[in-house]
Design a protein around this motif. Sequence first.
Motif, PDB file in Angstrom:
ATOM      1  N   MET A 148       0.850  -1.194   0.000  1.00  0.00           N
ATOM      2  CA  MET A 148       0.000   0.000   0.000  1.00  0.00           C
ATOM      3  C   MET A 148       0.884   1.241   0.000  1.00  0.00           C
ATOM      4  O   MET A 148       1.816   1.348   0.798  1.00  0.00           O
ATOM      5  CB  MET A 148      -0.904  -0.009   1.245  1.00  0.00           C
ATOM      6  N   THR A 149       0.599   2.145  -0.912  1.00  0.00           N
ATOM      7  CA  THR A 149       1.258   3.447  -0.887  1.00  0.00           C
ATOM      8  C   THR A 149       0.220   4.504  -0.519  1.00  0.00           C
ATOM      9  O   THR A 149      -0.974   4.336  -0.792  1.00  0.00           O
ATOM     10  CB  THR A 149       1.857   3.815  -2.260  1.00  0.00           C
ATOM     11  N   ILE A 150       0.661   5.554   0.122  1.00  0.00           N
ATOM     12  CA  ILE A 150      -0.250   6.661   0.441  1.00  0.00           C
ATOM     13  C   ILE A 150       0.515   7.968   0.270  1.00  0.00           C
ATOM     14  O   ILE A 150       1.689   8.066   0.635  1.00  0.00           O
ATOM     15  CB  ILE A 150      -0.816   6.535   1.873  1.00  0.00           C
ATOM     16  N   HIS A 151      -0.148   8.957  -0.354  1.00  0.00           N
ATOM     17  CA  HIS A 151       0.471  10.270  -0.514  1.00  0.00           C
ATOM     18  C   HIS A 151      -0.599  11.334  -0.374  1.00  0.00           C
ATOM     19  O   HIS A 151      -1.799  11.033  -0.327  1.00  0.00           O
ATOM     20  CB  HIS A 151       1.182  10.382  -1.864  1.00  0.00           C
ATOM     21  N   SER A 152      -0.191  12.568  -0.270  1.00  0.00           N
ATOM     22  CA  SER A 152      -1.136  13.660   0.001  1.00  0.00           C
ATOM     23  C   SER A 152      -1.530  14.393  -1.276  1.00  0.00           C
ATOM     24  O   SER A 152      -0.785  14.436  -2.247  1.00  0.00           O
ATOM     25  CB  SER A 152      -0.515  14.656   0.983  1.00  0.00           C
ATOM     26  N   HIS A 153      -2.739  14.954  -1.235  1.00  0.00           N
ATOM     27  CA  HIS A 153      -3.217  15.909  -2.227  1.00  0.00           C
ATOM     28  C   HIS A 153      -3.467  17.224  -1.492  1.00  0.00           C
ATOM     29  O   HIS A 153      -4.552  17.435  -0.957  1.00  0.00           O
ATOM     30  CB  HIS A 153      -4.497  15.411  -2.889  1.00  0.00           C
ATOM     31  N   PRO A 154      -2.479  18.084  -1.395  1.00  0.00           N
ATOM     32  CA  PRO A 154      -2.620  19.314  -0.595  1.00  0.00           C
ATOM     33  C   PRO A 154      -3.780  20.209  -1.026  1.00  0.00           C
ATOM     34  O   PRO A 154      -4.309  20.972  -0.225  1.00  0.00           O
ATOM     35  CB  PRO A 154      -1.280  20.033  -0.797  1.00  0.00           C
ATOM     36  N   GLY A 155      -4.185  20.090  -2.300  1.00  0.00           N
ATOM     37  CA  GLY A 155      -5.285  20.916  -2.778  1.00  0.00           C
ATOM     38  C   GLY A 155      -6.652  20.421  -2.357  1.00  0.00           C
ATOM     39  O   GLY A 155      -7.665  21.086  -2.608  1.00  0.00           O
ATOM     40  N   GLY A 156      -6.735  19.247  -1.743  1.00  0.00           N
ATOM     41  CA  GLY A 156      -8.002  18.729  -1.254  1.00  0.00           C
ATOM     42  C   GLY A 156      -8.748  17.850  -2.237  1.00  0.00           C
ATOM     43  O   GLY A 156      -9.867  17.422  -1.956  1.00  0.00           O
ATOM     44  N   ASP A 157      -8.148  17.554  -3.389  1.00  0.00           N
ATOM     45  CA  ASP A 157      -8.823  16.744  -4.407  1.00  0.00           C
ATOM     46  C   ASP A 157      -8.754  15.269  -4.005  1.00  0.00           C
ATOM     47  O   ASP A 157      -7.676  14.709  -3.799  1.00  0.00           O
ATOM     48  CB  ASP A 157      -8.142  16.947  -5.757  1.00  0.00           C
ATOM     49  N   LEU A 158      -9.925  14.605  -3.924  1.00  0.00           N
ATOM     50  CA  LEU A 158      -9.972  13.201  -3.532  1.00  0.00           C
ATOM     51  C   LEU A 158      -9.994  12.263  -4.728  1.00  0.00           C
ATOM     52  O   LEU A 158     -10.208  11.066  -4.565  1.00  0.00           O
ATOM     53  CB  LEU A 158     -11.199  12.935  -2.650  1.00  0.00           C
ATOM     54  N   GLY A 187      -2.311  -1.814  -3.050  1.00  0.00           N
ATOM     55  CA  GLY A 187      -3.222  -0.700  -2.833  1.00  0.00           C
ATOM     56  C   GLY A 187      -2.524   0.637  -2.935  1.00  0.00           C
ATOM     57  O   GLY A 187      -1.325   0.763  -2.657  1.00  0.00           O
ATOM     58  N   ALA A 188      -3.298   1.638  -3.311  1.00  0.00           N
ATOM     59  CA  ALA A 188      -2.803   3.015  -3.365  1.00  0.00           C
ATOM     60  C   ALA A 188      -3.844   3.915  -2.730  1.00  0.00           C
ATOM     61  O   ALA A 188      -5.045   3.706  -2.908  1.00  0.00           O
ATOM     62  CB  ALA A 188      -2.545   3.442  -4.812  1.00  0.00           C
ATOM     63  N   ALA A 189      -3.381   4.907  -1.978  1.00  0.00           N
ATOM     64  CA  ALA A 189      -4.303   5.797  -1.268  1.00  0.00           C
ATOM     65  C   ALA A 189      -3.822   7.232  -1.352  1.00  0.00           C
ATOM     66  O   ALA A 189      -2.627   7.494  -1.537  1.00  0.00           O
ATOM     67  CB  ALA A 189      -4.436   5.377   0.195  1.00  0.00           C
ATOM     68  N   ILE A 190      -4.779   8.150  -1.231  1.00  0.00           N
ATOM     69  CA  ILE A 190      -4.453   9.571  -1.138  1.00  0.00           C
ATOM     70  C   ILE A 190      -5.172  10.160   0.068  1.00  0.00           C
ATOM     71  O   ILE A 190      -6.238   9.685   0.466  1.00  0.00           O
ATOM     72  CB  ILE A 190      -4.842  10.350  -2.418  1.00  0.00           C
ATOM     73  N   MET A 191      -4.561  11.194   0.657  1.00  0.00           N
ATOM     74  CA  MET A 191      -5.134  11.847   1.829  1.00  0.00           C
ATOM     75  C   MET A 191      -5.149  13.350   1.607  1.00  0.00           C
ATOM     76  O   MET A 191      -4.186  13.914   1.072  1.00  0.00           O
ATOM     77  CB  MET A 191      -4.313  11.512   3.083  1.00  0.00           C
ATOM     78  N   THR A 192      -6.237  13.981   1.997  1.00  0.00           N
ATOM     79  CA  THR A 192      -6.374  15.428   1.878  1.00  0.00           C
ATOM     80  C   THR A 192      -6.028  16.084   3.220  1.00  0.00           C
ATOM     81  O   THR A 192      -5.929  15.406   4.245  1.00  0.00           O
ATOM     82  CB  THR A 192      -7.797  15.799   1.453  1.00  0.00           C
ATOM     83  N   THR A 242      -8.982   8.207   0.667  1.00  0.00           N
ATOM     84  CA  THR A 242      -9.633   7.316  -0.282  1.00  0.00           C
ATOM     85  C   THR A 242      -8.574   6.384  -0.837  1.00  0.00           C
ATOM     86  O   THR A 242      -7.386   6.730  -0.892  1.00  0.00           O
ATOM     87  CB  THR A 242     -10.319   8.096  -1.416  1.00  0.00           C
ATOM     88  N   ALA A 243      -8.976   5.169  -1.200  1.00  0.00           N
ATOM     89  CA  ALA A 243      -7.988   4.176  -1.626  1.00  0.00           C
ATOM     90  C   ALA A 243      -8.572   3.279  -2.707  1.00  0.00           C
ATOM     91  O   ALA A 243      -9.783   3.200  -2.891  1.00  0.00           O
ATOM     92  CB  ALA A 243      -7.538   3.339  -0.428  1.00  0.00           C
ATOM     93  N   ARG A 244      -7.677   2.596  -3.387  1.00  0.00           N
ATOM     94  CA  ARG A 244      -8.097   1.688  -4.451  1.00  0.00           C
ATOM     95  C   ARG A 244      -7.131   0.510  -4.531  1.00  0.00           C
ATOM     96  O   ARG A 244      -5.997   0.574  -4.056  1.00  0.00           O
ATOM     97  CB  ARG A 244      -8.132   2.415  -5.792  1.00  0.00           C
TER      98      ARG A 244
END
Length: 375
Positions: A1-11, A39-44, A50-52
């Motif tokens: 699983m990887t996770i990274h941020s979307h600083p602009g808030g886009d999910l 798995g890959a995830a993003i965080m605002t 949210t993840a996939r």
Amino acid sequence: MTIHSHPGGDLEFSQIDNDNDRKLFASINAWFDDNRSNGAAIMTPDGTITARRVAEDSSFLPFRSVNVVGETISIWQEEEDYSHAPQAKKICQTLGTGTLDRLRKIRVGVVGCSGTGSIIVELLARNCVEKLVLIDDDVVEEKNLNRLVNGATIDAKSGTPKVQALAAALDRLGLGTKVDIYKTLTDSPQAAAALVDCDVIFGCVDSAFGRYHLDCLASAYLIPYFDVGVHIDADGTGDIKAADAVAHYIHPEGRDLLSRGGYNLEQVKAENYQRTDPAAYTRQREQGYLVSVGDEQPAVMSVNMQAACMAFNDFLARIHGFRLDPNCEFATQRFRLTHGSYERETDDGEPCWLFAKYRGMGDASPLVRNNLRND
């Protein structure tokens, strides 16, 4: 699983995310060559995740839900509008459509379906929880009827399993809650497999072994666990020395039930011997090697309800966030009937080394594997 941020808030995953995930996981799949799911995830910035799933063929499938378990229980899922249902209107007026949406999509395990457990089941169903997993190895008896919600004399006469009686009652209720039932203890592989798929577990057992096993499952699979307990010290002739309703909330980064003194390992050992080898238990008990396994506790329905309601309202507070004080101050709640007092304790300790060592290991946890029967 990887996770990274979307600083602009886009999910939403971007095209750059898509390209990077396909390249990264193609390389990872080549290393392991075992058709594993990735798995890959993003965080605002507000903490929403949210993840996939990234399949071996580089296709993407969204996760059904993403849960973050701590003092607050955060669950993110695809939203649907359930507020139009007649039974949902009052819930929305109090807790809002967001909390109703979470309740309508979560899977909750209830272990122990008698005095406190049957009340928890009733509360969960009437708050429109999507799915319940009910586990209890006992049948309805006449001695249960004064404290078993939805148990009837006909069930006692026919020896109906408690889980079956509750499932039938929920079917008659008709609020849409789906039910899976297991007439067994938590040490059966089937029950354990069902519980680890739950978003939340309520433990309503009176045995040290049951509490220990739920401690192990909650720690290994990072599942929030609400323990419901009642202690009544009565002399059998009508005099009550103590009557306590207790609710604990256990989460992966806090103290487990063992550390809080909810049970001890000597009790677990003795109960395990009593269940698996009664003759050996009797011999070792007589020789002083095992503690005595206690008799059935007396029961008072109103105290059972007090404990169940404390645990259930704690659950609502942790998925909704309506408290004025921090959730960490409600780690243990206790109502003392004989004193007329309500007490609460803060979770300010560390987990037992036994659970911390294997925390988050899931199926690989020896604490889970070693506690399962080989049916």
